[in-house]
Design an enzyme around this catalytic site. Structure first.
Site, PDB file in Angstrom:
ATOM      1  N   ASP A 170       0.854  -1.188   0.000  1.00 52.77           N
ATOM      2  CA  ASP A 170       0.000   0.000   0.000  1.00 52.77           C
ATOM      3  C   ASP A 170       0.901   1.254   0.000  1.00 52.77           C
ATOM      4  O   ASP A 170       1.729   1.403   0.910  1.00 52.77           O
ATOM      5  CB  ASP A 170      -0.875  -0.028   1.265  1.00 52.77           C
ATOM      6  CG  ASP A 170      -1.809   1.173   1.366  1.00 52.77           C
ATOM      7  OD1 ASP A 170      -1.625   2.141   0.586  1.00 52.77           O
ATOM      8  OD2 ASP A 170      -2.697   1.154   2.227  1.00 52.77           O
ATOM      9  N   GLU A 186      29.665   5.519   5.942  1.00 51.38           N
ATOM     10  CA  GLU A 186      29.521   4.096   6.245  1.00 51.38           C
ATOM     11  C   GLU A 186      29.350   3.321   4.945  1.00 51.38           C
ATOM     12  O   GLU A 186      28.934   2.164   4.952  1.00 51.38           O
ATOM     13  CB  GLU A 186      28.368   3.846   7.212  1.00 51.38           C
ATOM     14  CG  GLU A 186      27.036   4.375   6.773  1.00 51.38           C
ATOM     15  CD  GLU A 186      25.936   4.088   7.797  1.00 51.38           C
ATOM     16  OE1 GLU A 186      25.712   2.909   8.091  1.00 51.38           O
ATOM     17  OE2 GLU A 186      25.305   5.062   8.267  1.00 51.38           O
ATOM     18  N   CYS A 194      25.644   5.938  11.088  1.00 52.17           N
ATOM     19  CA  CYS A 194      25.201   7.273  10.652  1.00 52.17           C
ATOM     20  C   CYS A 194      25.697   8.402  11.569  1.00 52.17           C
ATOM     21  O   CYS A 194      25.371   9.571  11.361  1.00 52.17           O
ATOM     22  CB  CYS A 194      23.678   7.322  10.571  1.00 52.17           C
ATOM     23  SG  CYS A 194      22.994   6.131   9.420  1.00 52.17           S
ATOM     24  N   THR A 200      14.018   2.782   2.602  1.00 52.16           N
ATOM     25  CA  THR A 200      14.781   3.764   3.386  1.00 52.16           C
ATOM     26  C   THR A 200      16.200   3.926   2.822  1.00 52.16           C
ATOM     27  O   THR A 200      17.146   4.151   3.572  1.00 52.16           O
ATOM     28  CB  THR A 200      14.830   3.387   4.889  1.00 52.16           C
ATOM     29  OG1 THR A 200      15.426   2.089   5.043  1.00 52.16           O
ATOM     30  CG2 THR A 200      13.447   3.339   5.494  1.00 52.16           C
ATOM     31  N   SER A 230      16.137  -1.681  15.430  1.00 50.82           N
ATOM     32  CA  SER A 230      16.829  -0.424  15.114  1.00 50.82           C
ATOM     33  C   SER A 230      15.974   0.784  15.491  1.00 50.82           C
ATOM     34  O   SER A 230      16.500   1.810  15.935  1.00 50.82           O
ATOM     35  CB  SER A 230      17.247  -0.374  13.634  1.00 50.82           C
ATOM     36  OG  SER A 230      16.145  -0.160  12.792  1.00 50.82           O
ATOM     37  N   HIS A 261      18.592  12.819  13.544  1.00 53.97           N
ATOM     38  CA  HIS A 261      19.026  11.931  12.453  1.00 53.97           C
ATOM     39  C   HIS A 261      17.748  11.397  11.801  1.00 53.97           C
ATOM     40  O   HIS A 261      16.832  10.957  12.487  1.00 53.97           O
ATOM     41  CB  HIS A 261      19.868  10.783  13.017  1.00 53.97           C
ATOM     42  CG  HIS A 261      20.075   9.676  12.043  1.00 53.97           C
ATOM     43  ND1 HIS A 261      20.544   9.901  10.765  1.00 53.97           N
ATOM     44  CD2 HIS A 261      19.854   8.338  12.134  1.00 53.97           C
ATOM     45  CE1 HIS A 261      20.610   8.748  10.124  1.00 53.97           C
ATOM     46  NE2 HIS A 261      20.190   7.782  10.930  1.00 53.97           N
ATOM     47  N   LYS A 273       8.941   9.919  15.821  1.00 54.12           N
ATOM     48  CA  LYS A 273       8.676   8.972  16.909  1.00 54.12           C
ATOM     49  C   LYS A 273       9.502   9.341  18.143  1.00 54.12           C
ATOM     50  O   LYS A 273       9.008   9.276  19.262  1.00 54.12           O
ATOM     51  CB  LYS A 273       9.084   7.556  16.483  1.00 54.12           C
ATOM     52  CG  LYS A 273       8.070   6.811  15.643  1.00 54.12           C
ATOM     53  CD  LYS A 273       8.680   5.475  15.214  1.00 54.12           C
ATOM     54  CE  LYS A 273       7.737   4.683  14.352  1.00 54.12           C
ATOM     55  NZ  LYS A 273       6.569   4.204  15.086  1.00 54.12           N
ATOM     56  N   ASN A 297      17.302   8.416   2.904  1.00 53.74           N
ATOM     57  CA  ASN A 297      18.355   8.308   3.908  1.00 53.74           C
ATOM     58  C   ASN A 297      19.714   8.580   3.266  1.00 53.74           C
ATOM     59  O   ASN A 297      20.074   7.924   2.285  1.00 53.74           O
ATOM     60  CB  ASN A 297      18.338   6.894   4.514  1.00 53.74           C
ATOM     61  CG  ASN A 297      19.181   6.787   5.776  1.00 53.74           C
ATOM     62  OD1 ASN A 297      19.803   7.771   6.201  1.00 53.74           O
ATOM     63  ND2 ASN A 297      19.202   5.622   6.379  1.00 53.74           N
ATOM     64  N   SER A 352      23.673   3.456  14.345  1.00 54.14           N
ATOM     65  CA  SER A 352      23.385   2.115  14.839  1.00 54.14           C
ATOM     66  C   SER A 352      24.664   1.479  15.342  1.00 54.14           C
ATOM     67  O   SER A 352      25.762   1.773  14.888  1.00 54.14           O
ATOM     68  CB  SER A 352      22.796   1.255  13.713  1.00 54.14           C
ATOM     69  OG  SER A 352      21.510   1.721  13.399  1.00 54.14           O
TER      70      SER A 352
HETATM   71  N1  COA Z   1      -0.775   3.262   5.804  1.00 54.12           N
HETATM   72  C1  COA Z   1      -0.126   3.980   6.735  1.00 54.12           C
HETATM   73  N2  COA Z   1       0.856   3.459   7.535  1.00 54.12           N
HETATM   74  C2  COA Z   1       1.200   2.178   7.336  1.00 54.12           C
HETATM   75  C3  COA Z   1       0.559   1.367   6.379  1.00 54.12           C
HETATM   76  C4  COA Z   1      -0.465   1.960   5.582  1.00 54.12           C
HETATM   77  N3  COA Z   1      -1.119   1.269   4.642  1.00 54.12           N
HETATM   78  N4  COA Z   1       1.107   0.138   6.427  1.00 54.12           N
HETATM   79  C5  COA Z   1       2.067   0.176   7.393  1.00 54.12           C
HETATM   80  N5  COA Z   1       2.116   1.399   7.925  1.00 54.12           N
HETATM   81  C6  COA Z   1       3.016   1.892   8.992  1.00 54.12           C
HETATM   82  C7  COA Z   1       3.244   0.898  10.114  1.00 54.12           C
HETATM   83  O1  COA Z   1       2.197   0.925  11.062  1.00 54.12           O
HETATM   84  C8  COA Z   1       4.573   1.418  10.665  1.00 54.12           C
HETATM   85  O2  COA Z   1       4.332   2.543  11.464  1.00 54.12           O
HETATM   86  P1  COA Z   1       4.796   2.518  13.013  1.00 54.12           P
HETATM   87  O3  COA Z   1       6.278   2.294  13.005  1.00 54.12           O
HETATM   88  O4  COA Z   1       4.416   3.880  13.490  1.00 54.12           O
HETATM   89  O5  COA Z   1       4.053   1.396  13.647  1.00 54.12           O
HETATM   90  C9  COA Z   1       5.288   1.920   9.432  1.00 54.12           C
HETATM   91  O6  COA Z   1       4.296   2.071   8.401  1.00 54.12           O
HETATM   92  C10 COA Z   1       6.350   0.966   8.936  1.00 54.12           C
HETATM   93  O7  COA Z   1       5.787  -0.305   8.930  1.00 54.12           O
HETATM   94  P2  COA Z   1       6.634  -1.578   9.378  1.00 54.12           P
HETATM   95  O8  COA Z   1       5.722  -2.741   9.377  1.00 54.12           O
HETATM   96  O9  COA Z   1       7.414  -1.303  10.605  1.00 54.12           O
HETATM   97  O10 COA Z   1       7.612  -1.671   8.135  1.00 54.12           O
HETATM   98  P3  COA Z   1       8.765  -2.672   7.838  1.00 54.12           P
HETATM   99  O11 COA Z   1       8.688  -3.897   8.649  1.00 54.12           O
HETATM  100  O12 COA Z   1       8.731  -2.805   6.347  1.00 54.12           O
HETATM  101  O13 COA Z   1      10.113  -1.900   8.295  1.00 54.12           O
HETATM  102  C11 COA Z   1      11.798  -0.271   8.546  1.00 54.12           C
HETATM  103  C12 COA Z   1      10.321  -0.517   8.232  1.00 54.12           C
HETATM  104  C13 COA Z   1      12.030   1.224   8.640  1.00 54.12           C
HETATM  105  C14 COA Z   1      12.146  -0.903   9.902  1.00 54.12           C
HETATM  106  C15 COA Z   1      12.677  -0.892   7.431  1.00 54.12           C
HETATM  107  O14 COA Z   1      12.451  -0.189   6.254  1.00 54.12           O
HETATM  108  C16 COA Z   1      14.145  -0.915   7.758  1.00 54.12           C
HETATM  109  O15 COA Z   1      14.656  -1.879   8.328  1.00 54.12           O
HETATM  110  N6  COA Z   1      14.903   0.165   7.374  1.00 54.12           N
HETATM  111  C17 COA Z   1      16.339   0.250   7.634  1.00 54.12           C
HETATM  112  C18 COA Z   1      16.699   0.464   9.100  1.00 54.12           C
HETATM  113  C19 COA Z   1      16.344   1.824   9.618  1.00 54.12           C
HETATM  114  O16 COA Z   1      16.235   2.779   8.908  1.00 54.12           O
HETATM  115  N7  COA Z   1      16.222   1.915  10.957  1.00 54.12           N
HETATM  116  C20 COA Z   1      15.919   3.164  11.623  1.00 54.12           C
HETATM  117  C21 COA Z   1      16.775   3.428  12.806  1.00 54.12           C
HETATM  118  S1  COA Z   1      18.434   3.792  12.347  1.00 54.12           S
END
Ligand code: COA
Length: 388
Positions: free
Chosen positions: A29, A79, A111, A152, A201, A233, A242, A275, A307
């Site tokens: 979605d 990195e 980062c 990301t 993370s 960041h 968040k 990112n 991280s």
């Molecule tokens: N409409 C609106 N929001 C939606 C949605 C929709 N249809 N479907 C999912 N979402 C939201 C989820 O609720 C979640 O929000 P929340 O975190 O507030 O609960 C968000 O979108 C992401 O969904 P999630 O299921 O966590 O996604 P994912 O498992 O695909 O992982 C990351 C997302 C960011 C963890 C992943 O892209 C990643 O590993 N990135 C690299 C690491 C990173 O950047 N880490 C950050 C700290 S350095």
């Protein structure tokens, strides 16, 4: 005596992919990427832009001939290094024509590394008032096609000139760093892409922010109302939000409104770039300075996170007339004049990026008009195009 950011600039490659289209291609979605993660576009690197060329492109517009005579140190934070031994700072030093009696090296901690780089620069020039330090954060964020981290990704560089009597921001003597050994994101030697525990993370980031902020507030006797804005960041725009939301209820209503609305200005550019790892906090800082009306004397809080993990909270004070040092029109043009690529073309760029041989003249997309770009890789040596 004040030391801080005298000049700041960023560079992003000229291609991007639309996040709604990427979501469709991945049968997700689109609102998950647009709202859940909070990204609208993602910068895509052509093979001709690596951390060296992007770093040089970010620095070239802010370094005058006089600066080149006074820069005593060039630090590249990254990195996504292209070499395990030779520092990208050495190549950037050469491309920019900086005087030869300079220290050049690379720093790493996911980062986070640009933050210890500017703190080190601050300490270094405290005793050397005539010198300046060039700090560059340059990265290509790559998790892999169809990987969990794919939405990301991004690419870009931020360059900062650190000096006495800075024109933009004074770095205050108040930084608090927090270190915790955690495997939330890491890239063992030999791995092409990072390993990432996505949910961990996000939790590790928020914990690191809270620990750094709470200790900072305790040591400095400060509260949220002391800050005009906070910058984070930004691996994706929802992440910093968040962290902010996790402490915002400690503030009065006026402060809550101010910090929440300024957060949106601070992540405006990041939303269209994605990112850029080490440069993400500093791209967000530029976004704040260029999209919000601020005044000299106001204090900005900054949270840096890498991280692994290290977090750091520190503050900086705006200098009167800081806005005259910013290239707002140039930055908007850089972002707006980029070309959209299809998901197919993004995948094709992505797959070619790790080629060990490359010749710009025979590359399909040999239309890189940036001042610096990778011209060829031959016998494991990278040669860059530079202005005459
Ligand atoms: N409409 C609106 N929001 C939606 C949605 C929709 N249809 N479907 C999912 N979402 C939201 C989820 O609720 C979640 O929000 P929340 O975190 O507030 O609960 C968000 O979108 C992401 O969904 P999630 O299921 O966590 O996604 P994912 O498992 O695909 O992982 C990351 C997302 C960011 C963890 C992943 O892209 C990643 O590993 N990135 C690299 C690491 C990173 O950047 N880490 C950050 C700290 S350095």
């Amino acid at each position: 005596m004040s030391i801080g950011i005298d000049k700041i600039n960023f560079y992003v490659p000229k291609y991007y992919v639309d996040m709604a289209k990427l979501a469709e291609a991945r049968q997700v979605d689109p609102n998950k990427f647009l709202i859940g993660i909070g990204q609208t576009q993602m910068a895509v690197s052509p093979v001709s832009q690596d951390i060296v060329s992007m770093g040089a492109n970010a620095a070239k517009d802010i370094i005058t001939d006089d600066d080149k005579k006074h820069i005593g140190m060039v630090i590249v934070a990254t990195e996504s290094a292209i070499d395990n031994a030779k520092a990208a700072a050495v190549q950037i030093h050469n491309l920019l024509g900086i005087q030869p009696f300079a220290r050049c090296f690379e720093m790493k901690e996911a980062c986070y590394a640009a933050t210890p780089a500017i703190q080190l620069a601050k300490d270094y020039i405290e005793k050397r008032p005539e010198e300046k330090v060039l700090v560059i954060a340059s990265d290509t964020a790559r998790y892999g096609i169809q990987s969990g981290g794919e939405p990301t990704q991004g690419a870009g560089a931020v360059a900062m000139l650190i000096s006495h009597n800075p024109s933009i921001l004074v770095l205050n003597d108040d930084a608090v760093a927090y270190t915790e050994d955690v495997y939330d994101f890491w890239r063992p030697t030999g791995h092409q892409y990072p390993l990432v525990a996505g949910a961990l993370s996000k939790d590790a980031y928020i914990k690191s922010f809270q620990e750094s902020w709470n200790e900072y507030a305790r040591r400095e006797g400060k509260s949220l109302s002391d800050f005009e804005s906070l910058c984070f960041h930004v691996p994706f725009t929802k992440m910093g939000k968040k962290a902010l939301d996790s402490i915002i209820n400690d503030a009065d209503e006026t402060t809550q409104e101010r910090l929440t609305s300024s957060y949106e200005d601070a992540v405006y550019y990041n939303r269209y770039v994605g990112n850029i790892y080490t440069g993400s906090l500093y791209l967000s800082l530029i976004s704040l300075l260029e999209n919000r009306s601020l005044k000299g004397g106001q204090t900005i809080g900054l949270f840096s996170y890498g991280s692994g993990s290290v977090g750091e909270f520190f503050s900086a004070t705006l200098v009167e007339g800081y806005d005259k040092q910013l290239d707002i029109d140039g930055h908007k043009a850089l972002l707006n004049d980029r070309h959209e690529v299809s998901v197919e073309d993004y995948e094709s760029f992505f797959k070619r990026f790790d080629n060990l041989e490359f010749d710009h003249d025979t590359e399909q997309s040999n239309d890189d008009t940036s001042i610096y770009y990778l011209e060829r890789i031959q016998d494991d040596i990278r040669q860059y195009h530079r202005p005459e």
